[in-house]
Design an enzyme around this catalytic site. Structure first.
Site, PDB file in Angstrom:
ATOM      1  N   GLY A 125     112.115  73.899  36.493  1.00  0.00           N
ATOM      2  CA  GLY A 125     112.840  72.659  36.761  1.00  0.00           C
ATOM      3  C   GLY A 125     112.975  71.828  35.494  1.00  0.00           C
ATOM      4  O   GLY A 125     112.963  72.350  34.371  1.00  0.00           O
ATOM      5  N   GLY A 126     113.078  70.529  35.692  1.00  0.00           N
ATOM      6  CA  GLY A 126     113.254  69.609  34.570  1.00  0.00           C
ATOM      7  C   GLY A 126     112.116  69.695  33.569  1.00  0.00           C
ATOM      8  O   GLY A 126     112.270  69.287  32.408  1.00  0.00           O
ATOM      9  N   ALA A 142     133.690  82.978   6.867  1.00  0.00           N
ATOM     10  CA  ALA A 142     132.257  83.212   6.787  1.00  0.00           C
ATOM     11  C   ALA A 142     131.761  82.987   5.360  1.00  0.00           C
ATOM     12  O   ALA A 142     130.655  82.489   5.142  1.00  0.00           O
ATOM     13  CB  ALA A 142     131.944  84.617   7.266  1.00  0.00           C
TER      14      ALA A 142
HETATM   15  C1  HXC Z   1     100.917  69.608  43.249  1.00  0.00           C
HETATM   16  C2  HXC Z   1     100.670  71.864  42.979  1.00  0.00           C
HETATM   17  C3  HXC Z   1     101.972  71.961  42.444  1.00  0.00           C
HETATM   18  C4  HXC Z   1     102.718  70.763  42.333  1.00  0.00           C
HETATM   19  C5  HXC Z   1     101.120  73.921  42.466  1.00  0.00           C
HETATM   20  N1  HXC Z   1     100.186  73.112  42.978  1.00  0.00           N
HETATM   21  N2  HXC Z   1     102.220  73.246  42.153  1.00  0.00           N
HETATM   22  N3  HXC Z   1     100.145  70.702  43.372  1.00  0.00           N
HETATM   23  N4  HXC Z   1     102.161  69.614  42.746  1.00  0.00           N
HETATM   24  N5  HXC Z   1     103.949  70.775  41.801  1.00  0.00           N
HETATM   25  C6  HXC Z   1      98.856  73.475  43.419  1.00  0.00           C
HETATM   26  C7  HXC Z   1      98.836  74.318  44.669  1.00  0.00           C
HETATM   27  O1  HXC Z   1      98.824  73.500  45.806  1.00  0.00           O
HETATM   28  C8  HXC Z   1      97.526  75.088  44.497  1.00  0.00           C
HETATM   29  O2  HXC Z   1      96.455  74.236  44.837  1.00  0.00           O
HETATM   30  C9  HXC Z   1      97.429  75.299  43.024  1.00  0.00           C
HETATM   31  O3  HXC Z   1      98.284  74.319  42.425  1.00  0.00           O
HETATM   32  C10 HXC Z   1      97.900  76.661  42.591  1.00  0.00           C
HETATM   33  O4  HXC Z   1      99.144  76.943  43.188  1.00  0.00           O
HETATM   34  P1  HXC Z   1      99.472  78.323  43.919  1.00  0.00           P
HETATM   35  O5  HXC Z   1     100.741  78.139  44.624  1.00  0.00           O
HETATM   36  O6  HXC Z   1      98.285  78.775  44.688  1.00  0.00           O
HETATM   37  O7  HXC Z   1      99.626  79.290  42.646  1.00  0.00           O
HETATM   38  P2  HXC Z   1     100.618  80.487  42.448  1.00  0.00           P
HETATM   39  O8  HXC Z   1     100.648  81.357  43.648  1.00  0.00           O
HETATM   40  O9  HXC Z   1     100.238  81.099  41.138  1.00  0.00           O
HETATM   41  O10 HXC Z   1     102.064  79.814  42.312  1.00  0.00           O
HETATM   42  C11 HXC Z   1     102.367  78.949  41.259  1.00  0.00           C
HETATM   43  C12 HXC Z   1     103.695  78.231  41.497  1.00  0.00           C
HETATM   44  C13 HXC Z   1     103.675  77.519  42.894  1.00  0.00           C
HETATM   45  C14 HXC Z   1     104.842  79.256  41.470  1.00  0.00           C
HETATM   46  C15 HXC Z   1     103.897  77.257  40.351  1.00  0.00           C
HETATM   47  O11 HXC Z   1     102.460  76.784  42.989  1.00  0.00           O
HETATM   48  C16 HXC Z   1     104.817  76.620  43.101  1.00  0.00           C
HETATM   49  O12 HXC Z   1     105.930  77.063  43.418  1.00  0.00           O
HETATM   50  N6  HXC Z   1     104.559  75.308  42.938  1.00  0.00           N
HETATM   51  C17 HXC Z   1     105.574  74.306  43.173  1.00  0.00           C
HETATM   52  C18 HXC Z   1     106.582  74.306  42.077  1.00  0.00           C
HETATM   53  C19 HXC Z   1     107.563  73.189  42.235  1.00  0.00           C
HETATM   54  O13 HXC Z   1     108.471  73.236  43.063  1.00  0.00           O
HETATM   55  N7  HXC Z   1     107.321  72.087  41.483  1.00  0.00           N
HETATM   56  C20 HXC Z   1     108.137  70.948  41.496  1.00  0.00           C
HETATM   57  C21 HXC Z   1     109.358  71.312  40.662  1.00  0.00           C
HETATM   58  S1  HXC Z   1     110.439  69.971  40.428  1.00  0.00           S
HETATM   59  P3  HXC Z   1      95.033  74.796  45.314  1.00  0.00           P
HETATM   60  O14 HXC Z   1      94.268  73.576  45.661  1.00  0.00           O
HETATM   61  O15 HXC Z   1      95.312  75.706  46.448  1.00  0.00           O
HETATM   62  O16 HXC Z   1      94.455  75.520  44.149  1.00  0.00           O
HETATM   63  C22 HXC Z   1     109.960  69.357  39.012  1.00  0.00           C
HETATM   64  C23 HXC Z   1     110.824  68.242  38.598  1.00  0.00           C
HETATM   65  C24 HXC Z   1     110.593  67.892  37.179  1.00  0.00           C
HETATM   66  O17 HXC Z   1     109.049  69.745  38.404  1.00  0.00           O
HETATM   67  C25 HXC Z   1     111.677  66.944  36.818  1.00  0.00           C
HETATM   68  C26 HXC Z   1     111.543  66.465  35.452  1.00  0.00           C
HETATM   69  C27 HXC Z   1     112.707  65.595  35.099  1.00  0.00           C
END
Ligand code: HXC
Length: 516
Positions: A171-172, A407
């Site tokens: 993402g961002g 070039a």
């Molecule tokens: C809070 C999060 C998190 C998040 C993961 N965790 N992402 N907690 N906010 N964004 C936590 C999980 O709950 C989990 O907690 C631990 O981290 C590990 O995650 P898993 O899913 O068990 O790990 P894995 O299977 O390796 O998968 C990793 C992952 C997945 C692919 C990154 O966690 C995922 O899809 N996370 C969400 C990604 C996402 O959509 N983020 C927001 C994007 S938007 P526990 O306690 O179980 O260990 C964004 C906007 C930015 O970022 C904009 C900027 C301008």
């Protein structure tokens, strides 16, 4: 609280910070062959030199049960230390703490370290390994990202910024690394994308794996977003240290000299046979770069992207330099959109950080085709001129063989401000190759000849003989010296020494408007 109780409490909190997300989560990472955030820091810095800051800072979110889920330090480790004796700042996201997600506290910690690095005039290394915005915090987290982007932009061209992607970066969140100078990725365990495979599938019905979409090779070879790829975490950290070894600490420092033990006056007779007599036969420009550089010093950047151009760092006589070259082995060394972006961004980096630019030119022209024209080769190709013309660092250009058409004019020519222009006796400098030129300027004569094809061949040979030398350019002073390949390293070393105190001046302005 009595002092011993305070000390005990401090010990407890420090231990909790060091434990991160706990043994189970650390084991999960190790099982995947990945290091923890702390282990990465330990490898990056000189032994015992890392000083951690904000180790006890916690997030401030109480929603969704987060009040009971606080790890001291939160999802990132920040601080400074030395790499080969020079100060470097670093943040390393800790995936074991809430997936390394970015809370507002994490953002504040990162911003603090970035501001300290800019004030202290030292590079910033960002180790990215995060699930993105801390979902529980909502817009506070998004604001935190923007705070980081702003500081990335303000630090750009002031201190070197290097990003290592050693896990997810989606993402961002990808925009912070994209705003830094170089991106390194670890093969198979890192990925970057703006929208992931699931979103792509639901919107466009395209099916693509995470690795194909945003893995290390995808970004090193296809998109050009990443510049370096390493097989594992350990190798990535070693590459980080190596890259830093070429760079000054900031924009007013000189790059660090090193005693490489390779004499400046070493001749390069092995290059005498490199350029084939047949102008259409390729040769590997890497051979030349390796011969000229101090032994084993060349570190290629963007090695898998736009293979028709080569960029990288090396040392010559111990002095760090940026190397730009055409690669006749790929697309005959033609310039295209990707090569234009690769070259201009690299030249601009070198100019930001006082690295002389050495250019080795063998280019038959721009790559023809609708894909290139409609893709904006005019705009992208113009970046090369802009980058060379704007660069005030020492610029040395060597024409090894072809320098045809636009070039010639853009790749570090005398006319766009190069300080020293050299050519091999095999250099050919012309508006275009003999075939194309004869077909245009002798079209009528060939048509009217008794034996048109024979006449055409004669004219091509005659024109070829005229352009297949560097003499005209030397007569005009566009080439300062025609040199033997044996003297190449020596001449470059002499040129660098001569230009060591160069002070380039550009007109005062807010900033230029590079074609983007
Ligand atoms: C809070 C999060 C998190 C998040 C993961 N965790 N992402 N907690 N906010 N964004 C936590 C999980 O709950 C989990 O907690 C631990 O981290 C590990 O995650 P898993 O899913 O068990 O790990 P894995 O299977 O390796 O998968 C990793 C992952 C997945 C692919 C990154 O966690 C995922 O899809 N996370 C969400 C990604 C996402 O959509 N983020 C927001 C994007 S938007 P526990 O306690 O179980 O260990 C964004 C906007 C930015 O970022 C904009 C900027 C301008």
């Amino acid at each position: 609280m009595a002092l011993d109780r305070v000390l005990k409490e401090l010990e407890r909190r420090n231990a909790a910070a060091e434990a991160g997300g706990g043994e189970q989560r650390i084991k999960k990472r190790h099982d995947k062959g990945q290091l923890t955030a702390r282990e990465r820091i330990e490898l990056l810095f000189d032994v015992g030199s890392f000083v951690e800051l904000d180790r006890l800072r916690t997030h401030r979110c109480d929603e969704f049960g987060m009040g009971d889920n606080k790890v001291p330090g939160d999802g990132v480790i920040t601080g400074f230390g030395t790499v080969e004796g020079r100060t470097v700042f670093c943040y390393s996201q800790d995936f074991t703490v809430l997936g390394g997600s970015l809370s507002h506290t994490v953002a504040e910690k990162i911003c603090k370290i970035m501001e300290m690095a800019t004030t202290a005039g030292a590079p910033i290394v960002g180790i990215n390994d995060s699930g993105g915005a801390r979902i529980q915090e909502g817009v506070e987290s998004l604001g935190g990202y923007s705070d980081i982007f702003y500081r990335n932009t303000m630090a750009s061209g002031v201190v070197p910024q290097i990003s290592a992607i050693m896990g997810p970066c989606a993402g961002g969140a990808s925009y912070s690394p994209a705003l830094t100078d170089f991106i390194m990725m670890v093969d198979k365990t890192s990925y970057m994308f703006i929208t992931g495979p699931e979103v792509i599938k639901s919107v466009t019905r395209e099916e693509v794996s995470q690795e194909d979409l945003g893995g290390a090779m995808a970004h090193n070879s296809r998109s050009g977003v990443a510049h370096f790829m390493s097989p594992d975490d350990q190798a990535c950290i070693a590459d980080l240290r190596r890259l830093l070894s070429f760079l000054p600490s900031n924009n007013v420092d000189d790059p660090p000299l090193a005693d490489t033990g390779d004499p400046q006056d070493r001749l390069t007779p092995e290059l005498e046979d490199l350029i084939p007599e047949n102008p259409n036969k390729p040769y590997d420009m890497h051979t030349l770069i390796t011969a000229v550089s101090d032994r084993d010093s060349f570190m290629e950047a963007h090695a898998h992207f736009a293979l028709n151009a080569i960029t990288g760092f090396a040392r010559i006589g111990g002095r760090p330099v940026g190397i730009v070259a055409n690669q006749p082995m790929h697309l005959a060394g033609c310039l295209d959109i990707d090569a234009s972006n690769k070259i201009s961004r690299f030249v601009r980096f070198c100019d930001c950080f006082n690295l002389p630019v050495i250019t080795f030119e063998d280019v038959p022209g721009y790559l023809p085709g609708t894909a290139q024209e409609w893709g904006g080769i005019i705009r992208h190709g113009a970046k090369i001129v802009y980058a060379y013309a704007e660069a005030t660092v020492p610029k040395i250009t060597v024409i090894t063989r072809k320098a045809y058409g636009g070039a010639y004019a853009v790749m570090g020519a005398k006319h766009v401000g190069a300080d020293l222009n050299l050519a091999f006796p095999t250099a050919q400098i012309a508006v275009m190759g003999a075939d194309g030129a004869v077909n245009i300027i002798f079209r009528k004569e060939i048509k009217e000849a008794d034996k048109p094809e024979e006449r055409r061949k004669e004219l091509v040979e005659d024109y070829g003989n005229k352009i297949a030398t560097p003499f005209r350019a030397a007569e005009l002073g566009y080439i300062d010296e025609i040199i033997s390949p044996t003297d190449l390293r020596v001449r470059i070393a002499q040129g660098l020494a001569m230009l060591a105190n160069k002070k380039g001046i550009t007109p005062a302005r807010k900033h230029g408007n590079i074609p983007l």
